[in-house]
Design a protein around this motif. Structure first.
Motif, PDB file in Angstrom:
ATOM      1  N   GLN A 237      11.427  10.363   8.087  1.00 50.47           N
ATOM      2  CA  GLN A 237      10.649  10.796   9.248  1.00 50.47           C
ATOM      3  C   GLN A 237      11.549  10.719  10.483  1.00 50.47           C
ATOM      4  O   GLN A 237      12.489   9.923  10.523  1.00 50.47           O
TER       5      GLN A 237
ATOM      6  N   LYS B 233      -6.452   9.582  -0.335  1.00 51.62           N
ATOM      7  CA  LYS B 233      -7.279   8.441  -0.763  1.00 51.62           C
ATOM      8  C   LYS B 233      -6.482   7.152  -0.920  1.00 51.62           C
ATOM      9  O   LYS B 233      -6.763   6.350  -1.817  1.00 51.62           O
TER      10      LYS B 233
ATOM     11  N   ILE C 130       0.807  -1.220   0.000  1.00 50.89           N
ATOM     12  CA  ILE C 130       0.000   0.000   0.000  1.00 50.89           C
ATOM     13  C   ILE C 130       0.843   1.275   0.000  1.00 50.89           C
ATOM     14  O   ILE C 130       0.630   2.165  -0.816  1.00 50.89           O
ATOM     15  N   CYS C 131       1.803   1.345   0.901  1.00 50.19           N
ATOM     16  CA  CYS C 131       2.502   2.615   1.102  1.00 50.19           C
ATOM     17  C   CYS C 131       3.499   2.934  -0.005  1.00 50.19           C
ATOM     18  O   CYS C 131       3.824   4.087  -0.222  1.00 50.19           O
TER      19      CYS C 131
ATOM     20  N   MET D 170      -0.175   9.681  10.410  1.00 52.53           N
ATOM     21  CA  MET D 170       0.371   9.708   9.045  1.00 52.53           C
ATOM     22  C   MET D 170      -0.419   8.747   8.148  1.00 52.53           C
ATOM     23  O   MET D 170      -0.836   9.114   7.045  1.00 52.53           O
TER      24      MET D 170
HETATM   25  C1  HEC Z   1      -2.730   7.325  -2.781  1.00 50.69           C
HETATM   26  C2  HEC Z   1      -1.340   7.669  -2.753  1.00 50.69           C
HETATM   27  C3  HEC Z   1      -0.585   7.470  -1.451  1.00 50.69           C
HETATM   28  C4  HEC Z   1      -0.474   6.318  -0.728  1.00 50.69           C
HETATM   29  C5  HEC Z   1      -1.053   4.952  -1.038  1.00 50.69           C
HETATM   30  C6  HEC Z   1       0.360   6.645   0.414  1.00 50.69           C
HETATM   31  N1  HEC Z   1       0.762   7.950   0.337  1.00 50.69           N
HETATM   32 FE1  HEC Z   1       2.081   8.872   1.580  1.00 50.69          FE
HETATM   33  N2  HEC Z   1       1.943  10.556   0.503  1.00 50.69           N
HETATM   34  C7  HEC Z   1       1.146  10.731  -0.608  1.00 50.69           C
HETATM   35  C8  HEC Z   1       1.253  12.086  -1.072  1.00 50.69           C
HETATM   36  C9  HEC Z   1       0.532  12.670  -2.279  1.00 50.69           C
HETATM   37  C10 HEC Z   1       2.168  12.717  -0.205  1.00 50.69           C
HETATM   38  C11 HEC Z   1       2.650  14.135  -0.233  1.00 50.69           C
HETATM   39  C12 HEC Z   1       3.577  14.126  -1.388  1.00 50.69           C
HETATM   40  C13 HEC Z   1       4.563  15.170  -1.416  1.00 50.69           C
HETATM   41  O1  HEC Z   1       4.509  16.130  -0.633  1.00 50.69           O
HETATM   42  O2  HEC Z   1       5.463  14.982  -2.262  1.00 50.69           O
HETATM   43  C14 HEC Z   1       2.596  11.721   0.758  1.00 50.69           C
HETATM   44  C15 HEC Z   1       3.545  11.945   1.755  1.00 50.69           C
HETATM   45  C16 HEC Z   1       3.949  11.013   2.687  1.00 50.69           C
HETATM   46  C17 HEC Z   1       4.971  11.207   3.684  1.00 50.69           C
HETATM   47  C18 HEC Z   1       5.837  12.442   3.836  1.00 50.69           C
HETATM   48  C19 HEC Z   1       5.436  13.282   4.962  1.00 50.69           C
HETATM   49  C20 HEC Z   1       4.248  14.139   4.693  1.00 50.69           C
HETATM   50  O3  HEC Z   1       3.522  14.409   5.638  1.00 50.69           O
HETATM   51  O4  HEC Z   1       4.062  14.605   3.546  1.00 50.69           O
HETATM   52  C21 HEC Z   1       5.043  10.077   4.439  1.00 50.69           C
HETATM   53  C22 HEC Z   1       5.921   9.774   5.639  1.00 50.69           C
HETATM   54  C23 HEC Z   1       4.073   9.155   3.878  1.00 50.69           C
HETATM   55  N3  HEC Z   1       3.456   9.750   2.805  1.00 50.69           N
HETATM   56  C24 HEC Z   1       3.836   7.898   4.382  1.00 50.69           C
HETATM   57  C25 HEC Z   1       2.927   7.005   3.847  1.00 50.69           C
HETATM   58  C26 HEC Z   1       2.590   5.729   4.450  1.00 50.69           C
HETATM   59  C27 HEC Z   1       3.161   5.204   5.760  1.00 50.69           C
HETATM   60  C28 HEC Z   1       1.696   5.131   3.615  1.00 50.69           C
HETATM   61  C29 HEC Z   1       1.002   3.795   3.818  1.00 50.69           C
HETATM   62  C30 HEC Z   1       0.186   3.706   4.993  1.00 50.69           C
HETATM   63  C31 HEC Z   1       1.479   6.031   2.488  1.00 50.69           C
HETATM   64  N4  HEC Z   1       2.222   7.152   2.670  1.00 50.69           N
HETATM   65  C32 HEC Z   1       0.653   5.749   1.412  1.00 50.69           C
HETATM   66  C33 HEC Z   1       0.357   9.770  -1.217  1.00 50.69           C
HETATM   67  C34 HEC Z   1       0.201   8.486  -0.782  1.00 50.69           C
END
Ligand code: HEC
Length: 115
Positions: free
Chosen positions: A69, A90, A56-57, A81
């Motif tokens: 982080q 989403k 997923i992540c 988060m």
């Molecule tokens: C649907 C797409 C998507 C998924 C799946 C996703 N993320 Fe993200 N995530 C993002 C986006 C968009 C950003 C902000 C991007 C940027 O600022 O470049 C982000 C940013 C982050 C950041 C950077 C810190 C912040 O606050 O911006 C972290 C840590 C993070 N995600 C962790 C996770 C984790 C843990 C998961 C799984 C549970 C996850 N992400 C799943 C889209 C996603």
């Protein structure tokens, strides 16, 4: 526009149009974007949240985001988060999977690391 500038301008325009008409293949050429290799993967773990986090992540962004982080980040931070990813971006995370993923994240990147 002064009259003596008009003719060269017209000639340039005619040339441009002729060039486009003569080479439609150049216009239709596929555009390619080379992305840099993403060498950062989630740290392997025997915890059940690892596979889920991998599935997923890592779908939307690099595992670098987890790596950067603060290592002092507590469980509540990772919980917020994961929920933020779900609500704001989403991310398709089942509510039942959140505790497992958070457990993996806090023990791997947060303040419950064993080292
Ligand atoms: C649907 C797409 C998507 C998924 C799946 C996703 N993320 Fe993200 N995530 C993002 C986006 C968009 C950003 C902000 C991007 C940027 O600022 O470049 C982000 C940013 C982050 C950041 C950077 C810190 C912040 O606050 O911006 C972290 C840590 C993070 N995600 C962790 C996770 C984790 C843990 C998961 C799984 C549970 C996850 N992400 C799943 C889209 C996603």
């Amino acid at each position: 526009m002064k009259r003596n500038n008009f003719v060269p301008a017209l000639a340039a325009l005619a040339f441009a149009v002729a060039t486009l008409v003569a080479s439609p293949a150049a216009l239709a050429a596929p555009k390619r974007i080379e992305l840099p290799a993403d060498g950062v993967v989630l740290k392997p773990s025997a915890l059940p949240g690892y596979a889920k986090a991998q599935a997923i992540c890592a779908a939307c962004h690099s595992a670098e985001y987890m790596q950067y982080q603060p290592p002092t980040a507590p469980r509540a931070y990772w919980d917020a988060m994961a929920k933020r990813m779900k609500v704001v971006f989403k991310a398709p995370i089942a509510d039942d999977d959140i505790p497992l993923i958070v457990d993996y994240l806090v023990k791997t990147y947060g303040n419950e690391q064993s080292r």
